[in-house]
Design an enzyme around this catalytic site. Structure first.
Site, mmCIF file in Angstrom:
data_model
loop_
_atom_site.group_PDB
_atom_site.id
_atom_site.type_symbol
_atom_site.label_atom_id
_atom_site.label_comp_id
_atom_site.label_asym_id
_atom_site.label_seq_id
_atom_site.Cartn_x
_atom_site.Cartn_y
_atom_site.Cartn_z
ATOM 1 N N ARG A 165 -37.247 -47.883 -86.802
ATOM 2 C CA ARG A 165 -36.940 -48.808 -87.439
ATOM 3 C C ARG A 165 -35.498 -49.282 -87.058
ATOM 4 O O ARG A 165 -35.279 -50.355 -88.062
ATOM 5 C CB ARG A 165 -37.326 -48.986 -89.002
ATOM 6 C CG ARG A 165 -38.895 -49.226 -89.230
ATOM 7 C CD ARG A 165 -38.974 -50.218 -88.923
ATOM 8 N NE ARG A 165 -40.704 -49.198 -88.684
ATOM 9 C CZ ARG A 165 -41.559 -48.389 -88.384
ATOM 10 N NH1 ARG A 165 -40.529 -47.707 -87.118
ATOM 11 N NH2 ARG A 165 -42.599 -48.053 -88.766
ATOM 12 N N SER A 240 -45.372 -53.075 -94.417
ATOM 13 C CA SER A 240 -44.581 -52.392 -95.522
ATOM 14 C C SER A 240 -43.483 -52.526 -96.076
ATOM 15 O O SER A 240 -42.303 -53.253 -95.321
ATOM 16 C CB SER A 240 -44.431 -51.270 -94.551
ATOM 17 O OG SER A 240 -44.995 -50.841 -94.123
ATOM 18 N N GLU A 333 -37.579 -52.840 -96.007
ATOM 19 C CA GLU A 333 -37.830 -53.028 -94.848
ATOM 20 C C GLU A 333 -37.452 -54.622 -94.533
ATOM 21 O O GLU A 333 -36.210 -54.788 -92.676
ATOM 22 C CB GLU A 333 -39.020 -51.951 -94.043
ATOM 23 C CG GLU A 333 -39.143 -52.495 -92.458
ATOM 24 C CD GLU A 333 -40.699 -51.856 -92.048
ATOM 25 O OE1 GLU A 333 -41.076 -50.548 -92.548
ATOM 26 O OE2 GLU A 333 -41.102 -52.550 -91.752
HETATM 27 C C1 LIG Z 1 -49.526 -57.103 -92.499
HETATM 28 C C2 LIG Z 1 -48.292 -56.253 -91.947
HETATM 29 C C3 LIG Z 1 -48.391 -55.642 -91.473
HETATM 30 C C4 LIG Z 1 -47.134 -55.128 -91.170
HETATM 31 N N1 LIG Z 1 -47.323 -53.694 -90.341
HETATM 32 C C5 LIG Z 1 -46.221 -53.341 -89.209
HETATM 33 C C6 LIG Z 1 -46.297 -52.444 -88.641
HETATM 34 O O1 LIG Z 1 -47.306 -50.597 -88.733
HETATM 35 N N2 LIG Z 1 -45.745 -51.369 -87.745
HETATM 36 C C7 LIG Z 1 -44.494 -51.910 -87.730
HETATM 37 O O2 LIG Z 1 -43.511 -51.290 -87.560
HETATM 38 N N3 LIG Z 1 -44.112 -52.889 -88.824
HETATM 39 C C8 LIG Z 1 -45.259 -53.890 -89.118
HETATM 40 N N4 LIG Z 1 -45.169 -55.130 -89.589
HETATM 41 C C9 LIG Z 1 -43.574 -55.958 -89.844
HETATM 42 C C10 LIG Z 1 -43.546 -56.881 -88.931
HETATM 43 O O3 LIG Z 1 -45.110 -56.687 -87.914
HETATM 44 C C11 LIG Z 1 -42.638 -56.299 -87.235
HETATM 45 O O4 LIG Z 1 -41.386 -55.956 -87.269
HETATM 46 C C12 LIG Z 1 -42.916 -57.269 -86.677
HETATM 47 O O5 LIG Z 1 -42.454 -56.576 -85.343
HETATM 48 C C13 LIG Z 1 -42.292 -58.439 -86.905
HETATM 49 O O6 LIG Z 1 -42.392 -59.158 -85.699
HETATM 50 P P1 LIG Z 1 -42.081 -60.992 -85.710
HETATM 51 O O7 LIG Z 1 -42.153 -61.802 -84.248
HETATM 52 O O8 LIG Z 1 -42.771 -61.491 -86.835
HETATM 53 O O9 LIG Z 1 -40.598 -61.113 -86.309
HETATM 54 P P2 LIG Z 1 -39.856 -62.021 -87.706
HETATM 55 O O10 LIG Z 1 -40.311 -61.600 -88.497
HETATM 56 O O11 LIG Z 1 -39.457 -63.381 -86.997
HETATM 57 O O12 LIG Z 1 -38.052 -61.249 -87.019
HETATM 58 C C14 LIG Z 1 -37.885 -59.544 -87.879
HETATM 59 C C15 LIG Z 1 -36.148 -59.124 -86.761
HETATM 60 O O13 LIG Z 1 -36.579 -59.535 -85.477
HETATM 61 C C16 LIG Z 1 -35.239 -60.800 -85.083
HETATM 62 N N5 LIG Z 1 -36.314 -61.416 -83.904
HETATM 63 C C17 LIG Z 1 -37.388 -62.365 -84.344
HETATM 64 N N6 LIG Z 1 -37.423 -61.857 -83.050
HETATM 65 C C18 LIG Z 1 -35.974 -62.342 -82.281
HETATM 66 C C19 LIG Z 1 -35.813 -62.766 -80.550
HETATM 67 N N7 LIG Z 1 -36.875 -63.099 -79.987
HETATM 68 N N8 LIG Z 1 -34.613 -62.196 -80.376
HETATM 69 C C20 LIG Z 1 -34.038 -61.443 -81.534
HETATM 70 N N9 LIG Z 1 -34.175 -61.301 -82.423
HETATM 71 C C21 LIG Z 1 -35.581 -61.653 -82.927
HETATM 72 C C22 LIG Z 1 -35.372 -61.176 -86.918
HETATM 73 O O14 LIG Z 1 -34.231 -62.014 -86.511
HETATM 74 C C23 LIG Z 1 -35.356 -60.453 -87.802
HETATM 75 O O15 LIG Z 1 -34.338 -59.205 -87.826
HETATM 76 C C24 LIG Z 1 -46.554 -55.607 -89.961
HETATM 77 C C25 LIG Z 1 -46.121 -57.292 -90.982
HETATM 78 C C26 LIG Z 1 -46.820 -57.708 -91.613
HETATM 79 C C27 LIG Z 1 -47.062 -59.198 -92.445
#
Ligand SMILES: Cc1cc2nc3c(=O)[nH]c(=O)nc-3n(C[C@H](O)[C@H](O)[C@H](O)COP(=O)(O)OP(=O)(O)OC[C@H]3O[C@@H](n4cnc5c(N)ncnc54)[C@H](O)[C@@H]3O)c2cc1C
Length: 344
Positions: A165, A240, A333
């Site tokens: 992470r 998580s 997280e």
């Molecule tokens: C139901 C559920 C299940 C999940 N299961 C998992 C799992 O099994 N494993 C796991 O690892 N995670 C899991 N997650 C967490 C999540 O899915 C991941 O962290 C995912 O990468 C988030 O993507 P997002 O586009 O929504 O990111 P966001 O929440 O929009 O951003 C997350 C971070 O990335 C940065 N960011 C986003 N896009 C960019 C970009 N283009 N350039 C630079 N920085 C950027 C943001 O500033 C922030 O710091 C889960 C979440 C949920 C809600």
């Protein structure tokens, strides 16, 4: 490029909390990404990059700045030989669409990460992972805009400092500095080999699946997740909520002496914080409107929580119970949407 003003963070994050952001700018191309960054710089406002908000939390006071959301789409095959493919994916692509695209072609490396919500561009930020795979295993490089040097950069995966992470994108002075535009991955044809995580192995055994093809593993993981993880479209959560623990060998021995199971692999010793929560009796318990999921204890569900302040209180009370019982200081997280720290 679409610019909106005064957008509640509760509407653009899956935990559904937080006051208004001054601006949200949606970009669909590399040129628009640059325009959006210039827009923020002209207004002298801080920037926060966002995908689908599945790992981001909004504060009650909102965000005095510009949120730039990546919608850059497209998959481009850069090379394909008999058993290897190199693919560039737009940072705004939905991660699971990418997993499907790759597994459909018979390539392996991300199938165990099926159904993780979010965008491709966010995946390297926290080095997403599930069931023994993480993004660092297959990522070749990212194309990004460096907001400090005001230039496009290509960062090879080896320079991303990946671990559990963790990456340069979410830590230290490089946290929040790069806008990830596209990501390039390398995959090989082939099948995963056991041992699998317990729940995955149990599913495979139960369904008599012995062909560990990328498609079969994707299917198995998708079904396991559907049974225990909340669909962000229907249930508010950030996945998580607490990080697992990666332990040294000595720490792992200590944990085992206390009766805490340690998942030992060739590369790491992991304690599942879900186990700590469950065995501290927290599964299904609610705190200030936030419930520790009764299906997967690592997930905190926003049932009726109205503010980030409520969430913080819930987090602290849960953490204290775990610490008092097991001596582990659990930490959240998801990332808070706020101005990035300035470093000299
Ligand atoms: C139901 C559920 C299940 C999940 N299961 C998992 C799992 O099994 N494993 C796991 O690892 N995670 C899991 N997650 C967490 C999540 O899915 C991941 O962290 C995912 O990468 C988030 O993507 P997002 O586009 O929504 O990111 P966001 O929440 O929009 O951003 C997350 C971070 O990335 C940065 N960011 C986003 N896009 C960019 C970009 N283009 N350039 C630079 N920085 C950027 C943001 O500033 C922030 O710091 C889960 C979440 C949920 C809600």
């Amino acid at each position: 490029m679409i610019i909106q003003e005064n957008v509640p963070l509760s509407t653009i994050t899956t935990m559904r909390l937080g006051g208004p952001a001054d601006y949200v700018v949606d970009v669909e191309s590399v040129d628009e990404a640059l325009e959006a960054i210039e827009f923020a710089e002209e207004k002298n406002l801080p920037i926060y990059f966002l995908g689908t908000g599945a790992n981001s939390l909004g504060l009650d006071e909102g965000f005095r700045g510009v949120i730039i959301r990546n919608h850059i789409k497209g998959f481009e095959i850069l090379s394909e030989t008999g058993n290897e493919i190199i693919v560039k994916a737009g940072g705004g692509e939905i991660w699971d669409d990418f997993v499907e695209y790759i597994t459909d072609r018979g390539y392996s490396g991300i199938e165990a990460m099926s159904k993780i919500p979010g965008t491709v561009g966010a995946a390297p930020v926290q080095n997403i992972g599930a069931y023994g795979q993480d993004v660092s295993n297959t990522l070749e490089s990212v194309e990004a805009f460096d907001t400090m040097l005001d230039e496009y950069v290509e960062i090879p995966a080896k320079d991303c400092d990946f671990s559990y992470r963790h990456s340069i994108f979410n830590s230290g002075e490089t946290s929040g500095r790069y806008f990830i535009l596209n990501c390039t991955f390398r995959f090989k044809k082939g099948k995963l080999t056991p041992p699998f995580y317990n729940s995955l192995q149990a599913y495979l055994d139960e369904h008599s699946i012995t062909d560990y093809s990328p498609k079969n593993i994707r299917q198995a993981v998708s079904e396991i997740r559907a049974g225990k993880l909340p669909d962000p479209a229907a249930i508010a959560s950030a996945g998580s909520f607490f990080k697992n623990f990666i332990l040294t060998d000595a720490e792992a021995d200590e944990a085992e002496k206390k009766g805490i199971p340690v998942y030992r692999s060739a590369t790491e010793n992991k304690v599942n914080t879900g186990w700590l929560l469950e065995n501290a009796g927290l599964k299904g318990k609610s705190f200030h409107g936030f419930k520790v999921s009764d299906k997967a204890a690592l997930i905190l569900i926003n049932e009726s929580g109205e503010s980030y302040a409520d969430l913080k209180q819930a987090e602290e009370e849960i953490a204290k119970i775990v610490y008092d019982k097991y001596g582990f200081k659990i930490e959240p997280e998801p990332v808070i949407i706020k101005e990035r720290e300035q470093h000299d």
